[in-house]
Each structure stands twice: as C-alpha cells, then as structure tokens.
Design a protein around this motif. Structure first.
Motif, PDB file in Angstrom:
ATOM      1  N   GLY A  34      16.739 136.225  98.105  1.00 18.89           N
ATOM      2  CA  GLY A  34      18.226 136.506  98.024  1.00 18.89           C
ATOM      3  C   GLY A  34      19.141 135.600  98.828  1.00 18.89           C
ATOM      4  O   GLY A  34      18.715 134.954  99.731  1.00 18.89           O
ATOM      5  N   HIS A  35      20.202 135.637  98.315  1.00 24.25           N
ATOM      6  CA  HIS A  35      21.418 134.706  98.892  1.00 24.25           C
ATOM      7  C   HIS A  35      20.612 133.186  99.087  1.00 24.25           C
ATOM      8  O   HIS A  35      20.341 132.571  98.288  1.00 24.25           O
ATOM      9  CB  HIS A  35      21.781 135.446 100.053  1.00 24.25           C
ATOM     10  CG  HIS A  35      23.217 134.936 100.478  1.00 24.25           C
ATOM     11  ND1 HIS A  35      24.391 134.958  99.431  1.00 24.25           N
ATOM     12  CD2 HIS A  35      23.893 134.463 101.458  1.00 24.25           C
ATOM     13  CE1 HIS A  35      25.436 134.591 100.001  1.00 24.25           C
ATOM     14  NE2 HIS A  35      25.150 134.180 101.134  1.00 24.25           N
ATOM     15  N   ALA A  36      20.823 132.711 100.344  1.00 26.47           N
ATOM     16  CA  ALA A  36      20.412 131.324 100.185  1.00 26.47           C
ATOM     17  C   ALA A  36      19.075 131.349 101.385  1.00 26.47           C
ATOM     18  O   ALA A  36      18.960 130.221 101.853  1.00 26.47           O
ATOM     19  CB  ALA A  36      21.563 130.474 101.172  1.00 26.47           C
ATOM     20  N   THR A  77      21.791 126.131 107.880  1.00 20.40           N
ATOM     21  CA  THR A  77      22.433 125.211 107.443  1.00 20.40           C
ATOM     22  C   THR A  77      23.972 124.963 108.001  1.00 20.40           C
ATOM     23  O   THR A  77      24.522 123.915 107.893  1.00 20.40           O
ATOM     24  CB  THR A  77      22.629 125.209 105.673  1.00 20.40           C
ATOM     25  OG1 THR A  77      23.070 126.431 105.527  1.00 20.40           O
ATOM     26  CG2 THR A  77      21.385 125.154 104.881  1.00 20.40           C
ATOM     27  N   HIS A  78      24.299 126.187 108.191  1.00 17.72           N
ATOM     28  CA  HIS A  78      25.725 126.520 109.015  1.00 17.72           C
ATOM     29  C   HIS A  78      25.758 127.591 109.840  1.00 17.72           C
ATOM     30  O   HIS A  78      24.889 128.329 109.573  1.00 17.72           O
ATOM     31  CB  HIS A  78      26.587 125.730 108.035  1.00 17.72           C
ATOM     32  CG  HIS A  78      26.894 126.927 106.988  1.00 17.72           C
ATOM     33  ND1 HIS A  78      26.223 126.931 105.940  1.00 17.72           N
ATOM     34  CD2 HIS A  78      27.898 127.955 106.803  1.00 17.72           C
ATOM     35  CE1 HIS A  78      26.268 127.629 104.881  1.00 17.72           C
ATOM     36  NE2 HIS A  78      27.555 128.444 105.556  1.00 17.72           N
ATOM     37  N   GLY A  79      27.000 127.598 110.434  1.00 14.15           N
ATOM     38  CA  GLY A  79      27.154 128.837 111.280  1.00 14.15           C
ATOM     39  C   GLY A  79      27.640 130.216 110.872  1.00 14.15           C
ATOM     40  O   GLY A  79      27.394 131.120 111.632  1.00 14.15           O
ATOM     41  N   PHE A  81      27.437 133.720 108.990  1.00 11.33           N
ATOM     42  CA  PHE A  81      26.722 134.999 109.323  1.00 11.33           C
ATOM     43  C   PHE A  81      25.727 135.377 108.197  1.00 11.33           C
ATOM     44  O   PHE A  81      24.381 135.681 108.340  1.00 11.33           O
ATOM     45  CB  PHE A  81      27.367 136.302 109.292  1.00 11.33           C
ATOM     46  CG  PHE A  81      27.799 136.777 108.002  1.00 11.33           C
ATOM     47  CD1 PHE A  81      28.869 136.524 107.396  1.00 11.33           C
ATOM     48  CD2 PHE A  81      27.189 137.949 107.418  1.00 11.33           C
ATOM     49  CE1 PHE A  81      29.514 136.922 106.191  1.00 11.33           C
ATOM     50  CE2 PHE A  81      27.684 138.366 105.949  1.00 11.33           C
ATOM     51  CZ  PHE A  81      28.761 137.945 105.655  1.00 11.33           C
ATOM     52  N   ASP A  82      26.055 134.765 106.902  1.00  9.01           N
ATOM     53  CA  ASP A  82      25.079 134.923 105.826  1.00  9.01           C
ATOM     54  C   ASP A  82      24.145 133.956 105.643  1.00  9.01           C
ATOM     55  O   ASP A  82      23.542 133.735 104.599  1.00  9.01           O
ATOM     56  CB  ASP A  82      26.013 135.163 104.354  1.00  9.01           C
ATOM     57  CG  ASP A  82      26.927 133.835 104.106  1.00  9.01           C
ATOM     58  OD1 ASP A  82      27.539 133.443 105.015  1.00  9.01           O
ATOM     59  OD2 ASP A  82      26.879 133.484 102.830  1.00  9.01           O
ATOM     60  N   HIS A  83      23.903 133.002 106.487  1.00 11.52           N
ATOM     61  CA  HIS A  83      23.067 131.753 106.694  1.00 11.52           C
ATOM     62  C   HIS A  83      22.284 131.863 108.066  1.00 11.52           C
ATOM     63  O   HIS A  83      21.212 131.792 108.034  1.00 11.52           O
ATOM     64  CB  HIS A  83      23.776 130.502 106.415  1.00 11.52           C
ATOM     65  CG  HIS A  83      24.372 130.460 104.862  1.00 11.52           C
ATOM     66  ND1 HIS A  83      23.715 129.886 104.168  1.00 11.52           N
ATOM     67  CD2 HIS A  83      25.422 130.899 104.829  1.00 11.52           C
ATOM     68  CE1 HIS A  83      24.564 130.014 102.968  1.00 11.52           C
ATOM     69  NE2 HIS A  83      25.584 130.662 103.310  1.00 11.52           N
ATOM     70  N   VAL A  84      22.976 132.304 108.922  1.00  8.16           N
ATOM     71  CA  VAL A  84      22.224 132.431 110.382  1.00  8.16           C
ATOM     72  C   VAL A  84      21.513 133.639 110.156  1.00  8.16           C
ATOM     73  O   VAL A  84      20.253 133.654 110.557  1.00  8.16           O
ATOM     74  CB  VAL A  84      23.383 132.514 111.435  1.00  8.16           C
ATOM     75  CG1 VAL A  84      22.709 133.036 112.932  1.00  8.16           C
ATOM     76  CG2 VAL A  84      24.245 131.319 111.744  1.00  8.16           C
ATOM     77  N   GLY A 177      22.460 124.002 100.962  1.00  7.80           N
ATOM     78  CA  GLY A 177      23.336 124.715 101.991  1.00  7.80           C
ATOM     79  C   GLY A 177      24.509 125.287 101.064  1.00  7.80           C
ATOM     80  O   GLY A 177      24.425 125.214  99.867  1.00  7.80           O
ATOM     81  N   ASP A 178      25.824 125.496 101.800  1.00  4.76           N
ATOM     82  CA  ASP A 178      26.869 125.918 101.185  1.00  4.76           C
ATOM     83  C   ASP A 178      27.833 124.626 100.916  1.00  4.76           C
ATOM     84  O   ASP A 178      28.061 123.942 101.995  1.00  4.76           O
ATOM     85  CB  ASP A 178      27.793 126.856 101.832  1.00  4.76           C
ATOM     86  CG  ASP A 178      27.178 128.330 101.750  1.00  4.76           C
ATOM     87  OD1 ASP A 178      26.069 128.439 100.986  1.00  4.76           O
ATOM     88  OD2 ASP A 178      27.852 129.054 102.193  1.00  4.76           O
ATOM     89  N   THR A 179      27.921 124.074  99.584  1.00  2.00           N
ATOM     90  CA  THR A 179      28.859 122.936  99.696  1.00  2.00           C
ATOM     91  C   THR A 179      29.470 122.734  98.187  1.00  2.00           C
ATOM     92  O   THR A 179      28.997 123.465  97.255  1.00  2.00           O
ATOM     93  CB  THR A 179      27.909 121.505  99.642  1.00  2.00           C
ATOM     94  OG1 THR A 179      28.607 120.351  99.924  1.00  2.00           O
ATOM     95  CG2 THR A 179      26.638 121.713  98.721  1.00  2.00           C
ATOM     96  N   MET A 228      20.868 129.857  93.816  1.00  2.00           N
ATOM     97  CA  MET A 228      20.885 130.686  94.870  1.00  2.00           C
ATOM     98  C   MET A 228      22.517 130.897  95.262  1.00  2.00           C
ATOM     99  O   MET A 228      23.256 130.607  94.447  1.00  2.00           O
ATOM    100  CB  MET A 228      20.298 130.195  96.082  1.00  2.00           C
ATOM    101  CG  MET A 228      20.929 128.911  96.441  1.00  2.00           C
ATOM    102  SD  MET A 228      20.480 128.468  98.251  1.00  2.00           S
ATOM    103  CE  MET A 228      21.169 126.788  98.352  1.00  2.00           C
ATOM    104  N   HIS A 229      22.778 131.735  96.142  1.00  2.00           N
ATOM    105  CA  HIS A 229      24.084 131.966  96.691  1.00  2.00           C
ATOM    106  C   HIS A 229      25.164 132.474  95.360  1.00  2.00           C
ATOM    107  O   HIS A 229      26.012 131.750  95.086  1.00  2.00           O
ATOM    108  CB  HIS A 229      24.703 130.753  97.221  1.00  2.00           C
ATOM    109  CG  HIS A 229      25.639 131.168  98.334  1.00  2.00           C
ATOM    110  ND1 HIS A 229      26.902 131.073  98.242  1.00  2.00           N
ATOM    111  CD2 HIS A 229      25.372 131.230  99.770  1.00  2.00           C
ATOM    112  CE1 HIS A 229      27.500 131.294  99.348  1.00  2.00           C
ATOM    113  NE2 HIS A 229      26.479 131.405 100.303  1.00  2.00           N
ATOM    114  N   PHE A 230      24.529 133.599  94.667  1.00  2.00           N
ATOM    115  CA  PHE A 230      25.436 133.973  93.530  1.00  2.00           C
ATOM    116  C   PHE A 230      25.290 135.510  93.499  1.00  2.00           C
ATOM    117  O   PHE A 230      24.199 135.952  93.658  1.00  2.00           O
ATOM    118  CB  PHE A 230      25.020 133.370  92.164  1.00  2.00           C
ATOM    119  CG  PHE A 230      23.529 133.658  91.637  1.00  2.00           C
ATOM    120  CD1 PHE A 230      22.557 132.945  92.053  1.00  2.00           C
ATOM    121  CD2 PHE A 230      23.328 134.753  90.985  1.00  2.00           C
ATOM    122  CE1 PHE A 230      21.189 133.208  91.820  1.00  2.00           C
ATOM    123  CE2 PHE A 230      22.040 135.010  90.479  1.00  2.00           C
ATOM    124  CZ  PHE A 230      20.899 134.229  90.874  1.00  2.00           C
TER     125      PHE A 230
HETATM  126 ZN   LIG Z   1      27.236 131.092 102.372  1.00  2.00          ZN
END
Ligand SMILES: [Zn+2]
Length: 264
Positions: A34-36, A77-79, A81-84, A177-179, A228-230
């Motif tokens: 789920g998510h990323a 990928t980055h800091g 919360f939904d990725h860490v 990642g998110d971009t 992903m991320h949707f």
């Molecule tokens: Zn995100």
C-alpha cells in the motif's frame, strides 16, 4: 478498461501461488504494501524495503516491521511520515542498512536508527550508486520536499529522491518516490538501462497525477507501470484506470494486490 484492470489484478493475485517453485527461482519478487511501500526480493535473496509505511490504510500487515523475517536494506526516498514510516523499527529489529540521502540519514539516526547501519557505505545523495547485495541502488532526482518531523521537532531531510534498482540477472526497477514528471527522467534509460518495472506515484496533489505518470513512463521507456501513492487519502484521487487511459497502449499497467508478491 475495468475488465482489463480486473484481469491484471487477478493475474497478480494468482501468479505467485500458481507458479511452481522451480519457476519462481531466478525471479525478482516485488510486493506492494500500500501507498509507496514495497519489498523487493532479488534472485540472490537480498531483501530491500522501500518507504516502509506499513501502517497505511491499504496495508494488510500493519505489524510487518515487527514480523518480517529478513530485510537487508531499508530505502527511504524522503523525510515525510508516509515514507519514513517504520524505517527505524525495521532497522533496529532486522539489522538492515539504511539507504537514503545523507541529511535524512543523520535525522533518522537521531530518531533511533542504529548508527552502525547508517554510515558512508549506504548514505549518499542524488547521482550516487550503492551496492546492495546483488542489486545496485542508484539515487535519482525527484522534485518534492523532504522535511522530517519527530517528537524532537523538525529536521532537514535533504534532497528527495527516487531509486533505480538494477537487479543482477533481473529487472531494472524504478521507484519514483514522490515527484512530478521531470525532464531528468529522460536520462534514466540512457544512463541506467530501460526501466522494466516503474513503481509510479499517480495520486496527484502532492505528486504527478495519472497523466503526468503516463508521460514519465514514456520518458523512462517503462515496460510495466505499477501505480502507487493513490487513494490512500482522499486528497490523492488518481486512479489506475486514468493511468491506463493516459498511457494510450504504451506501457502495461499492473495493479498489485497489497501483500501479494508479483514476480518480474
Ligand atoms: Zn508521499
């Protein structure tokens, strides 16, 4: 369109269990949580956990950080919360080394990630390539932000990034990642090889939407796009159907069922 997606989802569901064990060997297994969040298991047995936010609403195993057998590398990928997510807990429990940018690496060590597993060997920055067992993880640009917040306050999270993962004897996997879509993505196939599997954010609002993701897929010459991320949150509504429509028959869309490994 719906029927095609349903068939793809059904194939993703049935393929790993239907395949005989001998056939599964030599394959790279990618599981979406789920998510990323993904785990990738290479033919050599290296396990990578990417953006391990296992507590997201689509995750079938919210306790995965406490139960997963083995993780060798945690990639962030980055800091945000939904990725860490559960990176610190995973690192403590499994001994996994941390692959991320230097600044976020320092911030995560401050938050409890074991320092010995977050040194120069695996921390880098955009342009760097990290050897991770039988995979090479290349840090590529992403246009986003990367602040990291914990109970101590806010910390700089360095440059947000995506990862190109070259699996030895396996696929080239690109986690965006998110971009937003960027012209930089055009360099990816030229420098690192044509992308076999693109794990692409499509939700919009914080990242590219399905139309942007379709353009990005054309830039990296993706063979298969895994959305992903949707729809994890109402504010990121992009849909796999819209992605498939925007791709106009280019790359194939493969919707993964959370928690069910798919072989590539
Ligand atoms: Zn995100």
């Amino acid at each position: 369109m719906r029927r095609t997606l349903a068939a793809l989802a059904a194939a993703a569901l049935s393929a790993p269990t239907a395949a005989p064990a001998a056939e599964a060997r030599g394959k790279t297994e990618i599981t979406w949580w789920g998510h990323a969040a993904f785990t990738v298991k290479t033919p050599g047995g290296t396990v990578l956990a990417i953006d391990p936010f296992f507590g997201n609403g689509k995750s079938p195993r919210k306790d995965l950080a406490q139960t997963i057998e083995k993780v060798d590398y945690v990639l962030v990928t980055h800091g945000h919360f939904d990725h860490v997510g559960d990176a610190v807990a995973l690192g403590k429990r499994t001994g996994a080394k941390l692959i991320t940018n230097f600044d976020l690496g320092k911030a995560l060590v401050g938050a409890g990630y074991p320092e010995a597993q977050a040194g120069f060997e695996t921390l880098g920055n955009v342009g760097g390539a990290i050897q991770a067992g039988d995979a090479t993880v290349i840090m590529v640009p992403a246009i986003h932000s990367s602040g990291f917040t914990d109970e101590r306050g806010e910390h700089g999270g360095g440059s947000p990034m995506g990862f190109v993962i070259q699996v030895k004897g396996g696929p080239v996997v690109y986690h965006t990642g998110d971009t937003d879509v960027t012209m930089d993505m055009k360099q990816i196939p030229e420098r690192y090889g044509r992308v076999d599997v693109m794990l692409a954010c499509i939700g919009g609002h914080f990242t590219m939407d399905p139309r942007g993701a379709a353009l990005a897929a054309s830039y990296v010459k993706a063979r298969t796009v895994v959305p992903m991320h949707f729809q994890t949150f109402p504010v990121i509504p992009g849909s796999p159907e819209a992605l498939q429509a925007a791709l106009k028959g280019g790359a194939k869309v493969q919707v993964l069922e959370p928690g069910v490994p798919a072989a590539f």
